[in-house]
Scaffold this motif. Structure first.
Motif, PDB file in Angstrom:
ATOM      1  N   LYS A  23       0.821  -1.214   0.000  1.00 23.79           N
ATOM      2  CA  LYS A  23       0.000   0.000   0.000  1.00 23.79           C
ATOM      3  C   LYS A  23       0.855   1.263   0.000  1.00 23.79           C
ATOM      4  O   LYS A  23       0.378   2.339  -0.363  1.00 23.79           O
ATOM      5  CB  LYS A  23      -0.932   0.004   1.214  1.00 23.79           C
ATOM      6  N   SER A  24       2.119   1.126   0.415  1.00 22.72           N
ATOM      7  CA  SER A  24       3.014   2.289   0.438  1.00 22.72           C
ATOM      8  C   SER A  24       3.558   2.616  -0.953  1.00 22.72           C
ATOM      9  O   SER A  24       4.239   3.623  -1.122  1.00 22.72           O
ATOM     10  CB  SER A  24       4.172   2.035   1.400  1.00 22.72           C
ATOM     11  N   GLY A  25       3.270   1.758  -1.952  1.00 24.52           N
ATOM     12  CA  GLY A  25       3.608   2.109  -3.322  1.00 24.52           C
ATOM     13  C   GLY A  25       4.738   1.356  -3.974  1.00 24.52           C
ATOM     14  O   GLY A  25       5.191   1.734  -5.058  1.00 24.52           O
ATOM     15  N   TYR A  26       5.219   0.272  -3.358  1.00 25.01           N
ATOM     16  CA  TYR A  26       6.251  -0.533  -4.016  1.00 25.01           C
ATOM     17  C   TYR A  26       5.608  -1.406  -5.100  1.00 25.01           C
ATOM     18  O   TYR A  26       4.567  -2.036  -4.867  1.00 25.01           O
ATOM     19  CB  TYR A  26       6.991  -1.411  -3.017  1.00 25.01           C
ATOM     20  N   ILE A  27       6.231  -1.431  -6.268  1.00 26.15           N
ATOM     21  CA  ILE A  27       5.711  -2.161  -7.420  1.00 26.15           C
ATOM     22  C   ILE A  27       6.735  -3.187  -7.880  1.00 26.15           C
ATOM     23  O   ILE A  27       7.915  -2.876  -8.040  1.00 26.15           O
ATOM     24  CB  ILE A  27       5.380  -1.195  -8.580  1.00 26.15           C
ATOM     25  N   LEU A  28       6.287  -4.406  -8.101  1.00 26.52           N
ATOM     26  CA  LEU A  28       7.120  -5.462  -8.661  1.00 26.52           C
ATOM     27  C   LEU A  28       6.933  -5.500 -10.174  1.00 26.52           C
ATOM     28  O   LEU A  28       5.814  -5.426 -10.672  1.00 26.52           O
ATOM     29  CB  LEU A  28       6.737  -6.819  -8.073  1.00 26.52           C
ATOM     30  N   THR A  29       8.024  -5.643 -10.903  1.00 27.31           N
ATOM     31  CA  THR A  29       7.975  -5.799 -12.353  1.00 27.31           C
ATOM     32  C   THR A  29       9.216  -6.553 -12.791  1.00 27.31           C
ATOM     33  O   THR A  29       9.974  -7.072 -11.973  1.00 27.31           O
ATOM     34  CB  THR A  29       7.850  -4.432 -13.054  1.00 27.31           C
ATOM     35  N   ASN A  30       9.443  -6.610 -14.113  1.00 24.98           N
ATOM     36  CA  ASN A  30      10.630  -7.270 -14.646  1.00 24.98           C
ATOM     37  C   ASN A  30      11.770  -6.273 -14.839  1.00 24.98           C
ATOM     38  O   ASN A  30      11.534  -5.097 -15.157  1.00 24.98           O
ATOM     39  CB  ASN A  30      10.334  -7.919 -15.999  1.00 24.98           C
ATOM     40  N   HIS A  31      12.993  -6.770 -14.698  1.00 30.21           N
ATOM     41  CA  HIS A  31      14.173  -5.943 -14.972  1.00 30.21           C
ATOM     42  C   HIS A  31      14.178  -5.469 -16.420  1.00 30.21           C
ATOM     43  O   HIS A  31      14.487  -4.307 -16.709  1.00 30.21           O
ATOM     44  CB  HIS A  31      15.447  -6.737 -14.667  1.00 30.21           C
TER      45      HIS A  31
END
Length: 350
Positions: free
Chosen positions: A82-90
């Motif tokens: 909820k604090s805004g960290y986003i997972l994605t690909n390198h």
């Protein structure tokens, strides 16, 4: 009156039975409706899946002079907190000059790159917006081959899209896409733009980060790969804490011993891992491990798969002591080795 009273004990059970039957019928119809639609898990997960637009500066020759141009690349991501960290690909954010996040509620904002890990093709971004909806995390221990799953992302930039499929396989570790592989394989359609998006179960829980497709045409052919969420979260925690993933380092290469290899090389045993290379000044060299040694166990884990051993070593922190059981010639030995931190830009060994 007495005649009517005699019917009461008979009518009441019949009415109760009819009510129970009606309730069971309603429950069955509701279950049928739920089984025929994926709307509930999709509704839970889609607010947490974002589109990622990156601007990349590309150098190119221009009239025999050095020139450059900007290109716009597309990918997907998942709001993990909820604090805004986003997972994605390198590879989605690699070499990006700027990163813009488009949320499902039509809000847009610039993102800060917290860190990335090319070895697992994962990256962590941070955005500063109120009222963010983070996705609910699943558990890969509960994922089984044959489970129905959904992939959510932004393929080809046409907008958020949901595709359905099953888990086709687990633990794919020799695809050759990343250094450290432990992929979930799925037949859900994953296309360019889906990279970094969500792979969810039918509870709407995140079980993987869509990573790549196996394709000769560039389009989906029913073989897609995703990084298990347990692995992705471990990478994310390391990146948030250290800015990079800190892995244990042993410093050797090894290959699986087969019966054919054992016969050709006249090896004393037909199982384990054959050491093929030792990095200079590495923990393996300091411990006296030599090329030609056969590794049977590391920390009481049988050494049959070099990819699993690589992941085991990488999962341990520098300073960890490991026990190695090996064979040299006709003699067995035990070595206690202290892992070190993997050197920057080090070619990957176990």
């Amino acid at each position: 009156m007495n005649h009517k009273k005699n019917w009461i004990p008979i009518i009441i059970p019949i009415l109760v039975g009819l009510c129970i039957g009606l309730i069971i019928l309603l429950i069955q119809e509701k279950q049928k409706a739920a089984n025929s639609s994926y709307s509930v898990p999709v509704r839970k997960a889609t607010p947490s899946v974002v589109s990622i637009y990156t601007q990349v500066l590309q150098k190119r020759p221009l009239n025999n002079q050095t020139g450059s141009k900007h290109s716009l690349n597309l990918g997907s991501g998942v709001i993990a907190t909820k604090s805004g960290y986003i997972l994605t690909n390198h590879h989605v954010i690699q070499n990006a000059q700027s990163i813009v996040i488009a949320l499902n509620d039509d809000r847009r904002t610039h993102a800060k790159l917290i860190g990335s890990d090319p070895s697992t093709d994962l990256a962590v971004l941070k955005i500063e917006l109120p009222n963010l909806i983070s996705i609910k995390m699943g558990n890969n221990q509960n994922v089984a081959v044959g489970d129905r799953i959904l992939a959510i992302g932004n393929p080809f930039g046409i907008g958020q899209t949901v595709t359905a499929g099953i888990i086709s396989a687990k633990g794919r570790n020799s695809i050759g896409l990343n250094t450290y592989e432990n992929f979930l394989q799925t037949d859900a359609a994953i296309n360019p733009g889906n990279s970094g998006g969500a792979l969810i179960n039918l509870k709407g829980e995140l079980i993987g980060i869509s990573s790549a497709i196996y394709s000769s045409s560039g389009g989906s052919q029913g073989i897609g790969f995703a990084t298990p969420i347990d692995d992705a979260l471990n990478v994310m925690r390391d990146i948030i804490k250290n800015g990079r993933v800190v892995r244990g380092y042993l410093g050797l290469d090894a290959q699986k011993i087969t019966q054919t290899l054992a016969d050709n090389l006249l090896l004393p045993i037909n199982h384990g891992l054959l050491v093929s290379d030792i990095t200079k000044e590495s923990p393996a060299e300091k411990a006296g491990i030599e090329v030609g040694d056969i590794i049977l166990e590391i920390n009481n884990n049988p050494s049959e798969d070099p990819f699993q051993i690589r992941r085991l070593i990488a999962s341990l922190k520098p300073g960890t002591n490991i026990s190695l059981i090996g064979v040299r010639g006709q003699q067995s030995y035990q070595a206690n080795i202290t892992l070190e931190k993997q050197p920057a830009m080090q070619r990957v060994t176990n």
